[in-house]
Write a protein that holds these residues in place. Structure first.
Motif, PDB file in Angstrom:
ATOM      1  N   ILE A  90       0.833  -1.202   0.000  1.00 48.67           N
ATOM      2  CA  ILE A  90       0.000   0.000   0.000  1.00 48.67           C
ATOM      3  C   ILE A  90       0.871   1.256   0.000  1.00 48.67           C
ATOM      4  N   ILE A  91       1.872   1.291   0.860  1.00 45.58           N
ATOM      5  CA  ILE A  91       2.729   2.477   0.955  1.00 45.58           C
ATOM      6  C   ILE A  91       3.468   2.725  -0.358  1.00 45.58           C
ATOM      7  N   ALA A  92       4.068   1.661  -0.905  1.00 40.91           N
ATOM      8  CA  ALA A  92       4.780   1.808  -2.180  1.00 40.91           C
ATOM      9  C   ALA A  92       3.823   2.236  -3.292  1.00 40.91           C
ATOM     10  N   GLY A  93       2.637   1.615  -3.313  1.00 36.61           N
ATOM     11  CA  GLY A  93       1.663   1.951  -4.340  1.00 36.61           C
ATOM     12  C   GLY A  93       1.141   3.372  -4.212  1.00 36.61           C
ATOM     13  N   ALA A  94       0.911   3.831  -2.974  1.00 34.52           N
ATOM     14  CA  ALA A  94       0.399   5.183  -2.771  1.00 34.52           C
ATOM     15  C   ALA A  94       1.403   6.228  -3.246  1.00 34.52           C
ATOM     16  N   PRO A 188      -2.571   4.089   6.065  1.00 36.50           N
ATOM     17  CA  PRO A 188      -1.325   4.127   5.289  1.00 36.50           C
ATOM     18  C   PRO A 188      -1.517   4.651   3.870  1.00 36.50           C
ATOM     19  N   ILE A 189      -2.672   4.374   3.266  1.00 35.58           N
ATOM     20  CA  ILE A 189      -2.954   4.943   1.944  1.00 35.58           C
ATOM     21  C   ILE A 189      -2.905   6.460   2.016  1.00 35.58           C
ATOM     22  N   ALA A 190      -3.624   7.021   2.990  1.00 38.08           N
ATOM     23  CA  ALA A 190      -3.738   8.479   3.088  1.00 38.08           C
ATOM     24  C   ALA A 190      -2.417   9.117   3.489  1.00 38.08           C
ATOM     25  N   LEU A 191      -1.717   8.505   4.449  1.00 35.33           N
ATOM     26  CA  LEU A 191      -0.444   9.079   4.894  1.00 35.33           C
ATOM     27  C   LEU A 191       0.585   9.094   3.764  1.00 35.33           C
ATOM     28  N   ALA A 192       0.795   7.934   3.133  1.00 33.38           N
ATOM     29  CA  ALA A 192       1.787   7.864   2.058  1.00 33.38           C
ATOM     30  C   ALA A 192       1.354   8.713   0.866  1.00 33.38           C
ATOM     31  N   GLY A 193       0.062   8.673   0.545  1.00 32.43           N
ATOM     32  CA  GLY A 193      -0.430   9.469  -0.577  1.00 32.43           C
ATOM     33  C   GLY A 193      -0.276  10.963  -0.330  1.00 32.43           C
ATOM     34  N   THR A 194      -0.585  11.402   0.887  1.00 37.87           N
ATOM     35  CA  THR A 194      -0.437  12.822   1.217  1.00 37.87           C
ATOM     36  C   THR A 194       1.019  13.256   1.098  1.00 37.87           C
TER      37      THR A 194
END
Length: 264
Positions: A90-94, A188-194
């Motif tokens: 998820i983190i890498a993808g975001a 984790p989606i939102a954190l990494a994406g932000t």
């Protein structure tokens, strides 16, 4: 922003939070097009409008995901081992999703989001969840799933529930645990994406005051309080109103918004 300028963002948060609690679809589906409309008055550079809408939406999801995790964890509905297996991907993808969004013209990103809304509209019309067929794979396979979820969710500015819940239920996860785990994965989606949208937007010319990269903090500060305050109202309404009628009514609304984004 003046009070008159803040009120539409407060209303957007209230509607997004209510619908998220009512239908369990995540507020980003409404907040992204809402932010694109409200910020389209020249507040942010017009050639990066969708990037600001998506980046700011992801920032709001950080706050709402924390509240959602607490609620679902209290009911024992988060499968933490599964989340741990999904999170690296998820983190890498975001981060990848933010990089892809930065490369796309804002019009192309709007078209991608419009297509996604039409797919969601069709899904809302269909009853139930997909039938379970198999078990989740090991760490490599589950991380690959996470990478796909993270990339699409970050690219679209959503928490990923519309992708994660069907995936988990298809792999024999109880629907309550699927919803709770998907809500936890939204963090984790939102954190990494932000972080990704902030970094990618730092070199953008003409950044407005109050923006860090592609995140416009005045909008964030207006949307988050009402979104969090109204989500419990949506959850209560879900037990009092005909759910399938609401799903299909919202599906029509989502389809209209999707078509509107496609035609510009």
């Amino acid at each position: 922003m003046t009070l008159a300028e803040i009120l539409p963002f407060l209303a957007l948060g209230a509607v997004g939070g209510t619908l998220a609690g009512l239908l369990g679809i995540g507020g980003g589906i409404l907040i992204v097009p809402g932010l694109a409309f409200l910020l389209g008055d020249g507040t942010v550079p017009t050639d990066r409008l969708m990037q600001f809408a998506v980046g700011t939406s992801l920032a709001t999801i950080v706050a709402t995901a924390l509240s959602s995790i607490r609620a679902h964890h209290g009911r024992g509905a988060v499968d933490w081992p599964v989340m741990a297996r999904l999170t690296p991907g998820i983190i890498a993808g975001a981060l990848l999703g933010a990089a892809i969004a930065d490369l796309l013209p804002t019009r192309t990103l709007a078209i991608v989001f419009g297509v996604f809304l039409l797919v969601v509209s069709v899904r809302l019309f269909l009853p139930g969840q997909p039938a379970a067929h198999r078990r989740l794979p090991g760490w490599p396979g589950t991380s690959a799933y996470g990478a796909g979820i993270g990339t699409l969710s970050s690219l679209l500015g959503i928490g990923g529930g519309t992708l994660t819940v069907p995936l988990l239920t298809w792999h024999n996860t109880d629907v309550r645990a699927a919803v709770g785990t998907a809500s936890a994965c939204g963090l984790p989606i939102a954190l990494a994406g932000t972080v990704g949208f902030i970094v990618m937007g730092l070199g953008t010319s003409g950044l407005p005051a109050g923006a860090t990269g592609y995140v416009y903090w005045p909008a964030f500060l207006a949307v988050v309080p009402t979104s969090m305050a109204f989500a419990p109202l949506g959850a209560r309404l879900a037990h009092a109103l005909p759910r399938m009628l609401l799903r299909r009514g919202f599906a029509i609304f989502v389809a209209i918004v999707g078509v509107r984004m496609l035609i510009g």
